[in-house]
Scaffold this active site. Structure first.
Site, PDB file in Angstrom:
ATOM      1  N   TYR A   1       0.818  -1.217   0.000  1.00 45.41           N
ATOM      2  CA  TYR A   1       0.000   0.000   0.000  1.00 45.41           C
ATOM      3  C   TYR A   1       0.851   1.268   0.000  1.00 45.41           C
ATOM      4  O   TYR A   1       0.382   2.321   0.449  1.00 45.41           O
ATOM      5  CB  TYR A   1      -0.941  -0.008   1.206  1.00 45.41           C
ATOM      6  CG  TYR A   1      -2.181  -0.872   1.014  1.00 45.41           C
ATOM      7  CD1 TYR A   1      -3.070  -0.641  -0.044  1.00 45.41           C
ATOM      8  CD2 TYR A   1      -2.479  -1.906   1.897  1.00 45.41           C
ATOM      9  CE1 TYR A   1      -4.202  -1.413  -0.217  1.00 45.41           C
ATOM     10  CE2 TYR A   1      -3.628  -2.689   1.727  1.00 45.41           C
ATOM     11  CZ  TYR A   1      -4.485  -2.432   0.666  1.00 45.41           C
ATOM     12  OH  TYR A   1      -5.621  -3.188   0.486  1.00 45.41           O
TER      13      TYR A   1
ATOM     14  N   ARG B   1     -12.492  -5.378 -10.932  1.00 42.68           N
ATOM     15  CA  ARG B   1     -12.924  -4.261 -10.082  1.00 42.68           C
ATOM     16  C   ARG B   1     -14.455  -4.159 -10.054  1.00 42.68           C
ATOM     17  O   ARG B   1     -15.042  -3.790  -9.045  1.00 42.68           O
ATOM     18  CB  ARG B   1     -12.328  -2.943 -10.579  1.00 42.68           C
ATOM     19  CG  ARG B   1     -10.805  -2.872 -10.521  1.00 42.68           C
ATOM     20  CD  ARG B   1     -10.255  -2.485  -9.184  1.00 42.68           C
ATOM     21  NE  ARG B   1     -10.666  -1.187  -8.724  1.00 42.68           N
ATOM     22  CZ  ARG B   1     -10.166  -0.597  -7.641  1.00 42.68           C
ATOM     23  NH1 ARG B   1      -9.225  -1.210  -6.911  1.00 42.68           N
ATOM     24  NH2 ARG B   1     -10.585   0.571  -7.252  1.00 42.68           N
TER      25      ARG B   1
ATOM     26  N   THR C   1     -15.007   1.024  -3.646  1.00 44.67           N
ATOM     27  CA  THR C   1     -14.140   0.951  -2.460  1.00 44.67           C
ATOM     28  C   THR C   1     -14.940   1.000  -1.163  1.00 44.67           C
ATOM     29  O   THR C   1     -14.706   0.220  -0.244  1.00 44.67           O
ATOM     30  CB  THR C   1     -13.124   2.116  -2.494  1.00 44.67           C
ATOM     31  OG1 THR C   1     -12.360   2.008  -3.701  1.00 44.67           O
ATOM     32  CG2 THR C   1     -12.196   2.079  -1.294  1.00 44.67           C
TER      33      THR C   1
ATOM     34  N   ARG D   1     -18.249  -6.548  -2.491  1.00 46.89           N
ATOM     35  CA  ARG D   1     -18.355  -5.612  -1.370  1.00 46.89           C
ATOM     36  C   ARG D   1     -19.813  -5.225  -1.107  1.00 46.89           C
ATOM     37  O   ARG D   1     -20.213  -5.038   0.041  1.00 46.89           O
ATOM     38  CB  ARG D   1     -17.500  -4.374  -1.636  1.00 46.89           C
ATOM     39  CG  ARG D   1     -15.994  -4.638  -1.495  1.00 46.89           C
ATOM     40  CD  ARG D   1     -15.196  -3.484  -2.060  1.00 46.89           C
ATOM     41  NE  ARG D   1     -13.757  -3.608  -1.821  1.00 46.89           N
ATOM     42  CZ  ARG D   1     -12.842  -2.880  -2.458  1.00 46.89           C
ATOM     43  NH1 ARG D   1     -13.206  -2.000  -3.377  1.00 46.89           N
ATOM     44  NH2 ARG D   1     -11.554  -3.033  -2.190  1.00 46.89           N
TER      45      ARG D   1
ATOM     46  N   HIS E   1      -9.237  -7.047  -2.084  1.00 45.95           N
ATOM     47  CA  HIS E   1      -8.424  -6.092  -2.862  1.00 45.95           C
ATOM     48  C   HIS E   1      -8.361  -6.565  -4.305  1.00 45.95           C
ATOM     49  O   HIS E   1      -8.270  -7.764  -4.568  1.00 45.95           O
ATOM     50  CB  HIS E   1      -6.992  -6.040  -2.314  1.00 45.95           C
ATOM     51  CG  HIS E   1      -6.016  -5.392  -3.262  1.00 45.95           C
ATOM     52  ND1 HIS E   1      -5.828  -4.029  -3.305  1.00 45.95           N
ATOM     53  CD2 HIS E   1      -5.214  -5.912  -4.225  1.00 45.95           C
ATOM     54  CE1 HIS E   1      -4.933  -3.745  -4.250  1.00 45.95           C
ATOM     55  NE2 HIS E   1      -4.551  -4.867  -4.813  1.00 45.95           N
TER      56      HIS E   1
ATOM     57  N   GLU F   1       2.023  -5.717  -8.465  1.00 45.44           N
ATOM     58  CA  GLU F   1       1.494  -6.482  -7.328  1.00 45.44           C
ATOM     59  C   GLU F   1       1.724  -7.985  -7.510  1.00 45.44           C
ATOM     60  O   GLU F   1       2.066  -8.679  -6.547  1.00 45.44           O
ATOM     61  CB  GLU F   1       0.011  -6.158  -7.133  1.00 45.44           C
ATOM     62  CG  GLU F   1      -0.187  -4.730  -6.626  1.00 45.44           C
ATOM     63  CD  GLU F   1      -1.642  -4.248  -6.607  1.00 45.44           C
ATOM     64  OE1 GLU F   1      -1.868  -3.117  -6.153  1.00 45.44           O
ATOM     65  OE2 GLU F   1      -2.553  -4.999  -7.036  1.00 45.44           O
TER      66      GLU F   1
HETATM   67  P1  DAT Z   1      -9.462  -0.003  -3.453  1.00 42.82           P
HETATM   68  O1  DAT Z   1      -9.204  -1.076  -2.414  1.00 42.82           O
HETATM   69  O2  DAT Z   1     -10.900   0.010  -3.883  1.00 42.82           O
HETATM   70  O3  DAT Z   1      -8.505  -0.095  -4.603  1.00 42.82           O
HETATM   71  P2  DAT Z   1      -7.874   2.248  -2.532  1.00 42.82           P
HETATM   72  O4  DAT Z   1      -6.739   1.643  -3.274  1.00 42.82           O
HETATM   73  O5  DAT Z   1      -8.179   3.681  -2.783  1.00 42.82           O
HETATM   74  O6  DAT Z   1      -9.227   1.411  -2.742  1.00 42.82           O
HETATM   75  O7  DAT Z   1      -7.624   2.106  -0.952  1.00 42.82           O
HETATM   76  C1  DAT Z   1      -7.111   0.898  -0.440  1.00 42.82           C
HETATM   77  C2  DAT Z   1      -7.904   0.529   0.778  1.00 42.82           C
HETATM   78  O8  DAT Z   1      -7.749   1.559   1.765  1.00 42.82           O
HETATM   79  C3  DAT Z   1      -9.411   0.423   0.568  1.00 42.82           C
HETATM   80  O9  DAT Z   1      -9.798  -0.847   0.099  1.00 42.82           O
HETATM   81  C4  DAT Z   1      -9.941   0.703   1.930  1.00 42.82           C
HETATM   82  C5  DAT Z   1      -8.961   1.712   2.501  1.00 42.82           C
HETATM   83  N1  DAT Z   1      -9.451   3.074   2.306  1.00 42.82           N
HETATM   84  C6  DAT Z   1      -9.509   3.768   1.155  1.00 42.82           C
HETATM   85  N2  DAT Z   1     -10.028   4.987   1.326  1.00 42.82           N
HETATM   86  C7  DAT Z   1     -10.315   5.076   2.649  1.00 42.82           C
HETATM   87  C8  DAT Z   1     -10.875   6.073   3.475  1.00 42.82           C
HETATM   88  N3  DAT Z   1     -11.256   7.268   2.980  1.00 42.82           N
HETATM   89  N4  DAT Z   1     -11.033   5.801   4.797  1.00 42.82           N
HETATM   90  C9  DAT Z   1     -10.655   4.604   5.310  1.00 42.82           C
HETATM   91  N5  DAT Z   1     -10.112   3.605   4.581  1.00 42.82           N
HETATM   92  C10 DAT Z   1      -9.946   3.842   3.275  1.00 42.82           C
HETATM   93 MG    MG Z   2      -6.478   0.217  -4.681  1.00 36.94          MG
END
Ligand code: DAT
Ligand code: MG
Length: 148
Positions: free
Chosen positions: A49, A85, A91, A102, A115, A126
């Site tokens: 991450y 996705r 998300t 989800r 994920h 990844e």
């Molecule tokens: P995704 O998992 O849909 O690719 P992302 O890469 O933007 O989303 O973020 C990774 C993870 O981080 C996501 O699955 C959940 C957490 N996350 C993202 N935005 C968040 C937020 N605003 N508050 C809390 N957790 C968050």
């Molecule tokens: Mg992501």
């Protein structure tokens, strides 16, 4: 053929959703190319991450990912990144449509079960990070029944 890195997060494993989630990707027609149950270390989760390291939720996210074993997978198929996705859903589960993983199985953004890579480029990174040993080189005999 395109690949995506898909991970069932610790809540998905604890809640017994592994079979259900794998079934959705299988039934769609995608091909499983890598699969393992792993507990990752903090430094590894931080690498996965790393793009989000400046976010206020980063520490909580890392704590969540290292809180139990995860199922790391590589799925292959035409447009698997974008379609994966869609199968996963938005998300924030509050915005995920019913019928998505989800949308069907999660409530809070910080416990969103799964994920999936967000681009072909991040999928490549990844898959390399999670499967340094490589994936399994096999072809399904169903190919002509799934692709024209
Ligand atoms: P995704 O998992 O849909 O690719 P992302 O890469 O933007 O989303 O973020 C990774 C993870 O981080 C996501 O699955 C959940 C957490 N996350 C993202 N935005 C968040 C937020 N605003 N508050 C809390 N957790 C968050
Ligand atoms: Mg992501």
């Amino acid at each position: 053929m395109e690949q995506s890195f898909i991970m069932i997060k610790p809540d998905g494993v604890q809640r017994g959703l592994v079979g259900e989630i794998i079934a959705r990707f299988e039934r769609k027609g995608f091909t499983l190319k890598g699969l393992k149950l792993v507990s990752v270390e903090r430094s590894f989760a931080e690498r996965h991450y790393s793009d989000l390291s400046a976010k206020p939720f980063f520490n909580g996210l890392v704590e969540y990912i290292i809180s139990g074993p995860v199922v790391a997978m590589v799925w292959e198929g035409k447009n698997v990144v974008v379609t994966g996705r869609k199968i996963i859903g938005a998300t924030n589960p509050a915005d995920s449509a019913p019928g998505t993983i989800r949308g069907d199985f999660a409530i809070d953004i910080g416990r969103n079960v799964i994920h999936g890579s967000d681009s072909v480029e991040s999928a490549r990174k990844e898959v390399a990070l999670w499967f340094p040993e490589g994936t399994v080189g096999w072809q399904t005999s169903l190919h002509p029944w799934i692709y024209e």
